[in-house]
Design a protein around this motif. Structure first.
Motif, PDB file in Angstrom:
ATOM      1  N   HIS A   1       0.812  -1.204   0.000  1.00 42.35           N
ATOM      2  CA  HIS A   1       0.000   0.000   0.000  1.00 42.35           C
ATOM      3  C   HIS A   1       0.854   1.266   0.000  1.00 42.35           C
ATOM      4  O   HIS A   1       0.416   2.314  -0.489  1.00 42.35           O
ATOM      5  CB  HIS A   1      -0.948   0.005   1.199  1.00 42.35           C
ATOM      6  CG  HIS A   1      -1.952  -1.100   1.169  1.00 42.35           C
ATOM      7  ND1 HIS A   1      -2.992  -1.177   2.072  1.00 42.35           N
ATOM      8  CD2 HIS A   1      -2.103  -2.169   0.343  1.00 42.35           C
ATOM      9  CE1 HIS A   1      -3.717  -2.262   1.809  1.00 42.35           C
ATOM     10  NE2 HIS A   1      -3.181  -2.881   0.768  1.00 42.35           N
ATOM     11  N   ASP A   2       2.084   1.193   0.539  1.00 45.95           N
ATOM     12  CA  ASP A   2       3.001   2.324   0.431  1.00 45.95           C
ATOM     13  C   ASP A   2       3.347   2.580  -1.030  1.00 45.95           C
ATOM     14  O   ASP A   2       3.446   3.732  -1.471  1.00 45.95           O
ATOM     15  CB  ASP A   2       4.262   2.092   1.263  1.00 45.95           C
ATOM     16  CG  ASP A   2       4.872   0.704   1.070  1.00 45.95           C
ATOM     17  OD1 ASP A   2       4.306  -0.134   0.326  1.00 45.95           O
ATOM     18  OD2 ASP A   2       5.941   0.441   1.671  1.00 45.95           O
ATOM     19  N   ALA A   3       3.501   1.505  -1.799  1.00 43.04           N
ATOM     20  CA  ALA A   3       3.773   1.643  -3.232  1.00 43.04           C
ATOM     21  C   ALA A   3       2.552   2.188  -3.964  1.00 43.04           C
ATOM     22  O   ALA A   3       2.668   3.040  -4.855  1.00 43.04           O
ATOM     23  CB  ALA A   3       4.182   0.297  -3.821  1.00 43.04           C
ATOM     24  N   HIS A   4       1.365   1.709  -3.609  1.00 37.12           N
ATOM     25  CA  HIS A   4       0.147   2.188  -4.262  1.00 37.12           C
ATOM     26  C   HIS A   4      -0.030   3.692  -4.039  1.00 37.12           C
ATOM     27  O   HIS A   4      -0.380   4.441  -4.964  1.00 37.12           O
ATOM     28  CB  HIS A   4      -1.078   1.443  -3.723  1.00 37.12           C
ATOM     29  CG  HIS A   4      -0.996  -0.036  -3.870  1.00 37.12           C
ATOM     30  ND1 HIS A   4      -1.810  -0.898  -3.160  1.00 37.12           N
ATOM     31  CD2 HIS A   4      -0.207  -0.828  -4.643  1.00 37.12           C
ATOM     32  CE1 HIS A   4      -1.516  -2.143  -3.492  1.00 37.12           C
ATOM     33  NE2 HIS A   4      -0.537  -2.118  -4.388  1.00 37.12           N
ATOM     34  N   MET A   5       0.196   4.146  -2.801  1.00 43.09           N
ATOM     35  CA  MET A   5       0.074   5.582  -2.525  1.00 43.09           C
ATOM     36  C   MET A   5       1.101   6.381  -3.314  1.00 43.09           C
ATOM     37  O   MET A   5       0.801   7.468  -3.830  1.00 43.09           O
ATOM     38  CB  MET A   5       0.233   5.840  -1.020  1.00 43.09           C
ATOM     39  CG  MET A   5      -0.956   5.405  -0.183  1.00 43.09           C
ATOM     40  SD  MET A   5      -0.768   5.855   1.573  1.00 43.09           S
ATOM     41  CE  MET A   5       0.362   4.572   2.140  1.00 43.09           C
ATOM     42  N   THR A   6       2.318   5.855  -3.406  1.00 41.00           N
ATOM     43  CA  THR A   6       3.360   6.535  -4.167  1.00 41.00           C
ATOM     44  C   THR A   6       2.968   6.664  -5.629  1.00 41.00           C
ATOM     45  O   THR A   6       3.143   7.723  -6.250  1.00 41.00           O
ATOM     46  CB  THR A   6       4.692   5.770  -4.037  1.00 41.00           C
ATOM     47  OG1 THR A   6       5.062   5.678  -2.662  1.00 41.00           O
ATOM     48  CG2 THR A   6       5.798   6.470  -4.813  1.00 41.00           C
ATOM     49  N   ILE A   7       2.424   5.593  -6.195  1.00 44.02           N
ATOM     50  CA  ILE A   7       2.005   5.614  -7.601  1.00 44.02           C
ATOM     51  C   ILE A   7       0.892   6.627  -7.822  1.00 44.02           C
ATOM     52  O   ILE A   7       0.960   7.459  -8.734  1.00 44.02           O
ATOM     53  CB  ILE A   7       1.566   4.210  -8.049  1.00 44.02           C
ATOM     54  CG1 ILE A   7       2.765   3.256  -8.096  1.00 44.02           C
ATOM     55  CG2 ILE A   7       0.883   4.258  -9.416  1.00 44.02           C
ATOM     56  CD1 ILE A   7       2.384   1.804  -8.285  1.00 44.02           C
ATOM     57  N   VAL A   8      -0.152   6.562  -7.010  1.00 39.84           N
ATOM     58  CA  VAL A   8      -1.317   7.425  -7.223  1.00 39.84           C
ATOM     59  C   VAL A   8      -0.963   8.892  -6.946  1.00 39.84           C
ATOM     60  O   VAL A   8      -1.364   9.794  -7.700  1.00 39.84           O
ATOM     61  CB  VAL A   8      -2.504   6.951  -6.377  1.00 39.84           C
ATOM     62  CG1 VAL A   8      -3.671   7.937  -6.465  1.00 39.84           C
ATOM     63  CG2 VAL A   8      -2.952   5.560  -6.843  1.00 39.84           C
ATOM     64  N   LEU A   9      -0.195   9.140  -5.885  1.00 42.25           N
ATOM     65  CA  LEU A   9       0.277  10.509  -5.653  1.00 42.25           C
ATOM     66  C   LEU A   9       1.181  10.944  -6.802  1.00 42.25           C
ATOM     67  O   LEU A   9       1.138  12.119  -7.229  1.00 42.25           O
ATOM     68  CB  LEU A   9       1.026  10.595  -4.327  1.00 42.25           C
ATOM     69  CG  LEU A   9       1.521  11.982  -3.911  1.00 42.25           C
ATOM     70  CD1 LEU A   9       0.362  12.970  -3.787  1.00 42.25           C
ATOM     71  CD2 LEU A   9       2.305  11.907  -2.601  1.00 42.25           C
ATOM     72  N   GLY A  10       1.967  10.009  -7.338  1.00 39.08           N
ATOM     73  CA  GLY A  10       2.809  10.309  -8.490  1.00 39.08           C
ATOM     74  C   GLY A  10       1.997  10.711  -9.710  1.00 39.08           C
ATOM     75  O   GLY A  10       2.387  11.610 -10.462  1.00 39.08           O
TER      76      GLY A  10
END
Length: 386
Positions: free
Chosen positions: A92-101
């Motif tokens: 989920h840390d990766a998912h947030m990074t992607i979507v914020l990206g």
């Protein structure tokens, strides 16, 4: 677009490192909420948070046609190297990074959506209740297309590849309590042994049948009975069941079969058995239009050979509540390969970080493609009316 993403790389890694170092479990994602709020406001988004629960909804643009992108936020509670702690072992840390990206990238390239673009950062996916809370908050009101993302284990999608949909199954956690009659172990005929009742339930679960063409399973995952004395027939037990089915219809049949089993075993043994339904996750129903738009974005970002068919998995995701509760909402979830190993929810899960950049590009292209499709549809409609 790739050049801009490459320029953002160091910034995105700072985001990921911060989120990875500050995991928070379901319904406690308050610091994560505040971090995301600051980042999104810095990019010029209109941001909404909630007093009674974590979560962030951010918007830009205006107009009735709305496209949404969703990420989950919560971490697992796990033992990591001998210490119990929150841990981002589901990505989920990766998912947030992607979507914020994606939110940052679209601003950096100067993209102005011909409508409303909305980002959802959702709490409590691991509890299966976060999506329902955001639905209650109106977070998807007016949204036409909603996209999600989830890292896939290497057993499903290899690094550098991606799927335009994840076909998650339905999942259900049911807890139970058995009440029997205590007795001296020398006189078992005077009691009702809850361990024997539990054993009978396990045996009967195997007799619940659904369509053999649909993957489904039901199994006991927890059982506790008895205390310190070995010479006493126990009269109370608690247990838990995990139910999985690839379709919502098969899940209903599993639950119906379970109720028949419980009623039958209770009658045979003279015991009282109570069931309490806990976490429930519905099966995925990706929309064909959303899948096609995601597929086009994958091909543009990675090439035709790196776009794999939708992934069928026995895992569950509460993302699918959005379209289940609002059938008019068109959804799909990007399955991103990143050499994730040894598997999701492993306390020492790792993945290839550079693949997150591909996730940013794919989702950004999907958003742009979706708004472009709406524009084409409107032009066709106007032409037809004239």
């Amino acid at each position: 677009m790739k050049d801009i993403i490459e320029q953002m790389k160091a910034e995105l890694w700072e985001v990921f490192d911060h989120l990875h170092r500050h995991p928070e479990i379901s319904w406690e994602e308050w610091q994560t909420t505040e971090f995301l709020r600051r980042e999104l406001e810095r990019e010029g988004y209109r941001v909404r948070t909630f007093a009674d629960c974590p979560g962030v909804v951010a918007e830009i643009g205006a107009g009735p046609f709305t496209v949404g992108v969703r990420s989950d936020m919560d971490a697992l509670w796990q033992e990591v190297n001998g210490v119990w702690q929150p841990n981002h072992a589901c990505g989920h840390d990766a998912h947030m990074t992607i979507v914020l990206g994606v939110a940052k990238l679209l601003r950096r390239i100067g993209y102005e959506p011909p409508g409303t673009l909305r980002f959802l950062f959702q709490p409590a996916e691991e509890k299966g209740t976060g999506a329902l809370k955001l639905i209650e908050k109106g977070a998807v009101d007016g949204v036409s297309f909603l996209y999600g993302v989830h890292l896939r284990p290497i057993q499903e999608v290899k690094g550098g590849y991606a799927a335009p949909a994840i076909i998650h199954g339905a999942a259900q956690c049911i807890e139970g309590r058995i009440r029997g009659v205590a007795a001296h172990a020398a006189r078992p005929h005077l009691g009702v042994n809850v361990i024997e009742v539990g054993s009978a339930i396990v045996q009967e679960l195997g007799k619940i049948h659904v369509d053999p063409q649909v993957p489904a399973s039901i199994k006991m995952t927890k059982f506790h009975a008895g205390e310190k004395d070995a010479n006493t027939i126990p009269d109370y037990a608690e247990f838990a069941l995990d139910l999985r089915a690839q379709t919502n219809e098969a899940m209903e049949r599993l639950v119906e079969g379970l109720r028949h089993v419980i009623n039958g075993v209770a009658a045979i043994y003279g015991a009282e058995i109570e069931l309490v339904e806990r976490t429930r996750i519905v099966a995925a129903h990706p929309d064909p239009d959303a899948v096609r738009l995601m597929e086009e974005a994958i091909i543009a970002a990675l090439g035709t050979e790196k776009c794999v068919p939708p992934v069928v998995t026995s895992g569950g995701e509460d993302f699918h509540f959005y379209s289940f509760q609002k059938p008019e909402l068109k959804t799909t979830m990007l399955g991103l390969g990143c050499d994730l190993r040894p598997g999701l929810h492993h306390p020492n899960m790792t993945f290839r970080r550079d693949d997150l950049l591909s996730g940013v590009e794919i989702l950004a292209r999907t958003v742009i493609n979706t708004f472009a499709l709406q524009g084409e549809n409107e032009r066709v409609s106007v032409t037809a009316n004239h």
